[in-house]
Design an enzyme around this catalytic site. Structure first.
Site, PDB file in Angstrom:
ATOM      1  N   PRO A   1       3.361 -34.285 -39.378  1.00  0.00           N
ATOM      2  CA  PRO A   1       1.989 -34.753 -39.154  1.00  0.00           C
ATOM      3  C   PRO A   1       2.002 -35.954 -38.198  1.00  0.00           C
ATOM      4  O   PRO A   1       2.381 -37.049 -38.570  1.00  0.00           O
ATOM      5  CB  PRO A   1       1.518 -35.152 -40.560  1.00  0.00           C
ATOM      6  CG  PRO A   1       2.758 -35.348 -41.355  1.00  0.00           C
ATOM      7  CD  PRO A   1       3.875 -34.593 -40.719  1.00  0.00           C
TER       8      PRO A   1
ATOM      9  N   ASP B   1       5.481 -40.208 -37.438  1.00  0.00           N
ATOM     10  CA  ASP B   1       5.416 -39.258 -38.540  1.00  0.00           C
ATOM     11  C   ASP B   1       4.645 -39.933 -39.681  1.00  0.00           C
ATOM     12  O   ASP B   1       5.150 -40.870 -40.305  1.00  0.00           O
ATOM     13  CB  ASP B   1       6.861 -38.921 -38.958  1.00  0.00           C
ATOM     14  CG  ASP B   1       6.927 -37.881 -40.065  1.00  0.00           C
ATOM     15  OD1 ASP B   1       5.922 -37.705 -40.781  1.00  0.00           O
ATOM     16  OD2 ASP B   1       7.999 -37.263 -40.219  1.00  0.00           O
ATOM     17  N   HIS B   2       3.463 -39.444 -39.934  1.00  0.00           N
ATOM     18  CA  HIS B   2       2.591 -40.128 -40.897  1.00  0.00           C
ATOM     19  C   HIS B   2       3.067 -39.966 -42.342  1.00  0.00           C
ATOM     20  O   HIS B   2       2.577 -40.637 -43.241  1.00  0.00           O
ATOM     21  CB  HIS B   2       1.154 -39.621 -40.741  1.00  0.00           C
ATOM     22  CG  HIS B   2       0.116 -40.658 -41.071  1.00  0.00           C
ATOM     23  ND1 HIS B   2       0.399 -41.817 -41.745  1.00  0.00           N
ATOM     24  CD2 HIS B   2      -1.209 -40.715 -40.792  1.00  0.00           C
ATOM     25  CE1 HIS B   2      -0.699 -42.531 -41.905  1.00  0.00           C
ATOM     26  NE2 HIS B   2      -1.700 -41.885 -41.326  1.00  0.00           N
ATOM     27  N   ARG B   3       4.054 -39.096 -42.566  1.00  0.00           N
ATOM     28  CA  ARG B   3       4.616 -39.004 -43.920  1.00  0.00           C
ATOM     29  C   ARG B   3       5.471 -40.228 -44.213  1.00  0.00           C
ATOM     30  O   ARG B   3       5.645 -40.614 -45.361  1.00  0.00           O
ATOM     31  CB  ARG B   3       5.521 -37.754 -44.041  1.00  0.00           C
ATOM     32  CG  ARG B   3       4.785 -36.457 -43.906  1.00  0.00           C
ATOM     33  CD  ARG B   3       5.761 -35.303 -43.796  1.00  0.00           C
ATOM     34  NE  ARG B   3       6.683 -35.479 -42.680  1.00  0.00           N
ATOM     35  CZ  ARG B   3       7.695 -34.664 -42.410  1.00  0.00           C
ATOM     36  NH1 ARG B   3       7.907 -33.608 -43.161  1.00  0.00           N
ATOM     37  NH2 ARG B   3       8.482 -34.876 -41.372  1.00  0.00           N
TER      38      ARG B   3
ATOM     39  N   ILE C   1       5.458 -43.212 -41.991  1.00  0.00           N
ATOM     40  CA  ILE C   1       4.921 -44.459 -41.451  1.00  0.00           C
ATOM     41  C   ILE C   1       3.408 -44.512 -41.613  1.00  0.00           C
ATOM     42  O   ILE C   1       2.692 -43.554 -41.295  1.00  0.00           O
ATOM     43  CB  ILE C   1       5.324 -44.572 -39.963  1.00  0.00           C
ATOM     44  CG1 ILE C   1       6.834 -44.829 -39.890  1.00  0.00           C
ATOM     45  CG2 ILE C   1       4.573 -45.683 -39.256  1.00  0.00           C
ATOM     46  CD1 ILE C   1       7.458 -44.456 -38.614  1.00  0.00           C
TER      47      ILE C   1
END
Ligand code: CAO
Length: 414
Positions: A208, A386-388, A390
């Site tokens: 993501p 990577d929004h998982r 950060i």
């Protein structure tokens, strides 16, 4: 001759149901129970089997037509053994399609696969035009379909069973004959392009991404860079903005170690790296490669310029080794030498972020001291993360840190 018509049996409350597969043609010798057509409603796909054995004399439905109970499907010349048989009740079991892997189902009468394989493919939502057959005469068998699904679920490409050189989902309508609209030329993709395509596609789909933008005032930095260019040239080096950007990124990776990390295989842990290797995307005639500047945190500006020069030259000459491209912690993609304003780079997994650099532009910037706009050199930065792993706030802090480092040359050189 004993010819009978086989009709659409009782299919429940459905009317005007789409014919998604046509399994027979005139002249075919078929056995009782052989699939004649497959129908698809919004909830179910169902095969309509033949009630008798014999030779197909004519087919009364076509692909993508709609049928209801009682419509003629085929006319069949009965086998002699069938002559005495009476109507055989047919049980139709609707197959509810699972909600997974629902790719667009492409209908192609050229697919060489039996009804059982087709059924498996339908149940798994697999488009058979993308599956490579390993059976006799390249017939697609059920195991090919399972192999295809496995390759996708495990993120692998290039496995047998995945009918695409790059391991990509190809748009379902790509069997268009483009030459109908004008002249065309088909060029094979280079090996690097295929590998890059598969990796970028996987990363784009699996991670993501969010991209955070920022601008850095590099006016002072540019002065410093020009002042030191002669010294660099004496050493046969080139001091481009990228060298300073690597320095700034090293500083930000030290300040925000979660960017110098990878997710563990099971996704339960974050593996923090105690070394800093920075990958740099290099554009080559054969495609994109990402050699890695090793131990960037231990290197001076001139060392970094030297590494960058050597790696980009090796890349363009196709001489990079596996070693040159391994061990990256964070990547930089610089399009600053070309132009453009901002872009959204794709993360180079298993890394968790990538910094995109665009062309420095002179812009009017408000100066509080003089109370006026002054021309300043502004460098556009794009950080995809990577929004998982950060959070948005961390990404904003990271990119602001990079921008500040570049803005204040003293900080950068510390
Ligand atoms: N703003 C303005 N000018 C810039 C700049 C920037 N941000 N970055 C570089 N330049 C200038 C350089 O100073 C140099 O100027 P001179 O020719 O006057 O000396 C010129 O642009 C060309 O620089 P370069 O490309 O030779 O060197 P670099 O260190 O900036 O980049 C490399 C090296 C290998 C990264 C680059 O050549 C390259 O291949 N870039 C493309 C990467 C790519 O394709 N990324 C996309 C990946 S898909 O996400």
């Amino acid at each position: 001759m004993n010819i009978i018509d086989i009709i659409v049996p009782d299919i429940g409350e459905y009317k005007n149901v789409l014919v998604i597969e046509l399994a027979v043609k005139p002249g075919d010798v078929i056995k009782k129970e052989a699939t004649l057509i497959t129908l698809e409603t919004d909830k179910a796909a169902m095969d309509i089997p033949s009630t008798h054995s014999g030779i197909v004399k004519s087919v009364h439905v076509s692909l993508n037509s709609k049928v209801s109970q009682g419509d003629k499907i085929i006319s069949l010349e009965l086998e002699s053994s069938e002559l005495e048989s009476s109507d055989i009740p047919v049980e139709i079991k609707p197959e509810i399609k699972p909600e997974i892997l629902k790719t667009n189902l492409t209908i192609s009468s050229d697919i060489y696969a039996g009804p059982a394989t087709r059924r498996v493919a339908r149940e798994l939502g697999v488009d058979l035009t993308k599956v490579m057959g390993t059976g006799r005469k390249n017939r697609i068998v059920s195991s090919d379909v399972f192999q295809f699904v496995k390759a996708i679920m495990t993120g692998q490409s290039g496995l047998p069973g995945v009918n695409s050189g790059s391991g990509l989902f190809v748009a379902p309508d790509l069997d268009i004959d483009f030459s109908k609209f004008g002249a065309v030329e088909s060029k094979p993709l280079s090996r690097i392009k295929k590998l890059t395509a598969a990796n970028l596609h996987r990363n784009w789909v699996k991670i993501p991404h969010v991209t955070q933008f920022e601008e850095s005032d590099v006016t002072e930095l540019e002065l410093f860079r020009q002042e030191n260019q002669a010294e660099a040239q004496k050493r046969n080096l080139k001091l481009t903005p990228l060298v300073f950007i690597i320095k700034a990124v090293v500083s930000a990776l030290k300040a925000y170690p979660q960017f110098n990390a990878s997710l563990s295989k099971n996704g339960e842990d974050l593996i923090l790296k105690k070394y800093i290797n920075v990958g740099v995307a290099v554009d080559t005639p054969n495609g994109l490669v990402v050699p890695v500047v090793k131990q960037a945190d231990t290197k001076s500006l001139f060392d970094l310029a030297s590494d960058l020069g050597i790696l980009s030259q090796k890349a363009r000459e196709g001489k990079l080794t596996g070693q040159d491209m391994q061990g990256g912690c964070f990547s930089i993609s610089s399009l600053g030498g070309i132009g453009g304003t901002l872009f959204t780079p794709i993360i180079n997994a298993p890394e968790v972020a990538i910094l995109g650099i665009s062309k420095t532009q002179i812009k009017p910037v408000w100066d509080d001291k003089t109370g006026s706009f002054v021309p300043r050199k502004c460098l556009p930065l794009s950080l995809s993360y990577d929004h998982r792993v950060i959070d948005g706030a961390e990404a904003a802090r990271f990119i602001v840190h990079v921008a500040k480092q570049l803005q204040d040359i003293r900080k950068l050189l510390l």
